[in-house]
Enzyme design. Sequence first.
Site, PDB file in Angstrom:
ATOM      1  N   ALA A  14       1.069  -1.305  -0.075  1.00 50.92           N
ATOM      2  CA  ALA A  14      -0.048  -0.127  -0.065  1.00 50.92           C
ATOM      3  C   ALA A  14       0.852   1.104   0.021  1.00 50.92           C
ATOM      4  O   ALA A  14       0.580   1.742  -0.665  1.00 50.92           O
ATOM      5  CB  ALA A  14      -0.977   0.083   1.295  1.00 50.92           C
ATOM      6  N   GLY A  17       1.861   1.492  -3.422  1.00 50.62           N
ATOM      7  CA  GLY A  17       0.671   1.788  -4.344  1.00 50.62           C
ATOM      8  C   GLY A  17       0.296   2.862  -3.952  1.00 50.62           C
ATOM      9  O   GLY A  17      -0.342   3.900  -5.330  1.00 50.62           O
ATOM     10  N   ASP A  18      -0.057   3.583  -2.602  1.00 44.44           N
ATOM     11  CA  ASP A  18      -0.596   4.701  -2.864  1.00 44.44           C
ATOM     12  C   ASP A  18       0.090   5.874  -3.439  1.00 44.44           C
ATOM     13  O   ASP A  18      -0.038   6.792  -4.614  1.00 44.44           O
ATOM     14  CB  ASP A  18      -0.041   4.990  -1.253  1.00 44.44           C
ATOM     15  CG  ASP A  18      -0.166   6.719  -1.012  1.00 44.44           C
ATOM     16  OD1 ASP A  18      -1.381   7.432  -1.037  1.00 44.44           O
ATOM     17  OD2 ASP A  18      -0.023   7.777  -0.599  1.00 44.44           O
ATOM     18  N   ALA A  19       1.988   5.988  -3.497  1.00 49.50           N
ATOM     19  CA  ALA A  19       2.519   6.598  -4.896  1.00 49.50           C
ATOM     20  C   ALA A  19       1.956   6.248  -6.172  1.00 49.50           C
ATOM     21  O   ALA A  19       2.195   7.813  -7.129  1.00 49.50           O
ATOM     22  CB  ALA A  19       3.909   6.670  -4.124  1.00 49.50           C
TER      23      ALA A  19
END
EC number: 3.1.26.-
Length: 136
Positions: A14, A17-19
């Site tokens: 995550a 994935g956020d970036a």
Amino acid sequence: MAVDYRQLNGIALAYLGDAVYEVFIREHLLAKGMAKPNRLQHVATNYVSAKAQAALIEKMQEEDLLNMEEWGYFKRGRNANSYTHAKNTNVLTYRMSTGFEALIGYLQLAGKRERLNEIVQWCIMHVEKGDLSRAK
């Protein structure tokens, strides 16, 4: 040195994935001609907030968009023990968004660029159509 995404926990997936998702959204908004930082930040929230990401996951489930492996990585993120807390949302929504970000992180690390692009473009389309019930 390559990272073995299969060994990473959901929070680590995550984190990436956020970036990755944020960069996709920023590039999309710039391509649409937006240039003012305050406006960019405000509009980006419609795509990257925990509520929006949770609503996107619900829509993916409705439309049977993800395969079993992808759902597995979503669940790895959703079920991971996080030491951070949701700021402006409830715990369930926060966990769903963590799962969403883990899915994106998995696709990035697994080198599944075409599938990653397909899912992100699907997300952009649904956010812009305004058909995400939870995000409102």
